[in-house]
Motif scaffolding. Sequence first.
Motif, PDB file in Angstrom:
ATOM      1  N   ARG A  24     -25.428  41.443  24.795  1.00 46.84           N
ATOM      2  CA  ARG A  24     -26.788  41.515  25.343  1.00 46.84           C
ATOM      3  C   ARG A  24     -26.729  41.657  26.853  1.00 46.84           C
ATOM      4  O   ARG A  24     -25.775  41.223  27.521  1.00 46.84           O
ATOM      5  N   ALA A  26     -29.285  40.687  30.014  1.00 46.58           N
ATOM      6  CA  ALA A  26     -30.451  39.801  30.107  1.00 46.58           C
ATOM      7  C   ALA A  26     -30.975  39.681  31.537  1.00 46.58           C
ATOM      8  O   ALA A  26     -30.857  38.630  32.165  1.00 46.58           O
ATOM      9  N   PRO A  27     -31.554  40.739  32.070  1.00 46.56           N
ATOM     10  CA  PRO A  27     -32.053  40.649  33.446  1.00 46.56           C
ATOM     11  C   PRO A  27     -33.343  39.835  33.544  1.00 46.56           C
ATOM     12  O   PRO A  27     -34.108  39.770  32.587  1.00 46.56           O
ATOM     13  N   SER A  28     -33.544  39.220  34.689  1.00 45.75           N
ATOM     14  CA  SER A  28     -34.835  38.586  34.986  1.00 45.75           C
ATOM     15  C   SER A  28     -35.670  39.647  35.703  1.00 45.75           C
ATOM     16  O   SER A  28     -35.146  40.365  36.558  1.00 45.75           O
ATOM     17  N   ASP A  60     -35.442  38.031  30.706  1.00 47.14           N
ATOM     18  CA  ASP A  60     -35.523  36.581  30.950  1.00 47.14           C
ATOM     19  C   ASP A  60     -36.717  36.308  31.868  1.00 47.14           C
ATOM     20  O   ASP A  60     -36.569  36.164  33.084  1.00 47.14           O
ATOM     21  N   TYR A 198     -34.194  27.825  31.782  1.00 51.18           N
ATOM     22  CA  TYR A 198     -33.388  29.005  31.443  1.00 51.18           C
ATOM     23  C   TYR A 198     -32.191  28.618  30.564  1.00 51.18           C
ATOM     24  O   TYR A 198     -31.847  29.332  29.608  1.00 51.18           O
ATOM     25  N   ARG A 216     -21.870  38.894  32.276  1.00 47.96           N
ATOM     26  CA  ARG A 216     -22.809  38.676  33.390  1.00 47.96           C
ATOM     27  C   ARG A 216     -22.034  38.373  34.654  1.00 47.96           C
ATOM     28  O   ARG A 216     -20.816  38.249  34.642  1.00 47.96           O
ATOM     29  N   LEU A 220     -22.910  32.976  37.523  1.00 44.05           N
ATOM     30  CA  LEU A 220     -23.406  32.154  36.418  1.00 44.05           C
ATOM     31  C   LEU A 220     -22.281  31.414  35.696  1.00 44.05           C
ATOM     32  O   LEU A 220     -22.508  30.803  34.660  1.00 44.05           O
TER      33      LEU A 220
HETATM   34  N1  GLU Z   1     -31.483  36.422  33.686  1.00 41.98           N
HETATM   35  C1  GLU Z   1     -30.322  36.081  34.450  1.00 41.98           C
HETATM   36  C2  GLU Z   1     -30.261  36.907  35.695  1.00 41.98           C
HETATM   37  O1  GLU Z   1     -30.860  37.955  35.757  1.00 41.98           O
HETATM   38  C3  GLU Z   1     -29.032  36.373  33.736  1.00 41.98           C
HETATM   39  C4  GLU Z   1     -28.928  35.596  32.543  1.00 41.98           C
HETATM   40  C5  GLU Z   1     -27.681  35.785  31.736  1.00 41.98           C
HETATM   41  O2  GLU Z   1     -27.088  36.865  31.691  1.00 41.98           O
HETATM   42  O3  GLU Z   1     -27.361  34.784  31.107  1.00 41.98           O
HETATM   43  O4  GLU Z   1     -29.618  36.476  36.622  1.00 41.98           O
END
Ligand code: GLU
Length: 316
Positions: A24, A26-28, A60, A198, A216, A220
């Motif tokens: 996946r 998962a951008p904010s 996200d 989150y 990612r 993180l």
């Molecule tokens: N939504 C987070 C972001 O854009 C990333 C989340 C993830 O990949 O777990 O920084």
Amino acid sequence: MLPEHLQQQLEAGAQWRRQGRRGRYAPSPTGRLHLGNLRTALLSWLITRLQGGEWLLRIDDLDTPRNRPGAEASILADLRWLGLHWDGPLIRQSERRGLYSSVLSWLRRSGRLYPCRCSRRLLADISAPHGASPVYPGLCRERGDGWGVQQGRLPSWRLRLPPGLITWPERVAAAGGLDAQSQVGDVVLRRADGFLAYHLATAVDELCLGVADVVRGDDLWSATAPQVAVIRELGGELPDYWHLPLWRDGEGRRLSKREGGVGLASLQEQGLDAPAVVGWMASQLQLVPVGTRISCAELLQAVDLLALRGCLAARA
Ligand code: GLU
């Protein structure tokens, strides 16, 4: 025992894991993607596709004050322009709040959470100076306080972490492991103002969507520990984590979406097309020679997972 409907969602995720490897991105939606974000998206797509898996796109968007109008649309447009096509419908965390809330209620009913009334200011005052990352010292852990309003405020809800090392399978960055008490601290899963964290949403999604590879940025890396703690509470199988080195500008600063770090628009204005941009990103990672023009689909044919992982690990 987990309620039946949660059990079913988790089972659906486990079923996906048995069938293949889902990945996946998962951008904010806090701004337009910058080139670092796009490179992460490309690598996440590649890692999944090289394993014949499905690639999901999850927005996200729970932290609503940080969302920017138009950001989601621009993210979708940029990914499509590059040739990064996702499988299935777009997933928005804001549309899955019911799921996260039921997990939260179950965690609370089963005694894994406790109410915390420490203010941000108090925590800032007692934490180490000069921005060392604050670890919650557990002040409210044994207070046996209620969950209701006190002095006009509701408590935040913290997950009580069992002592010991929290570890996770890491494919690129340093081996995944942090000590629950001294390096992580009991994590807030629901803020006092009602926002769902989150960490909670992400952990629940990895499990219920059957995500096998989380790719990612390495900013993180330490956020993985609280997510792993939630996954463990739910008795789920951990994904493999690929934390990638961040793209830095000429002065070593990381790019920022919110501050409008350089994105596709400037390259498009210079007349570059998608094969030029994909080739440029891939050549930076030494996957193809400098100057190569290549589409995402061609890149998929040109690299293999072992070599890709080697390239990434060498840069971490
Ligand atoms: N939504 C987070 C972001 O854009 C990333 C989340 C993830 O990949 O777990 O920084």
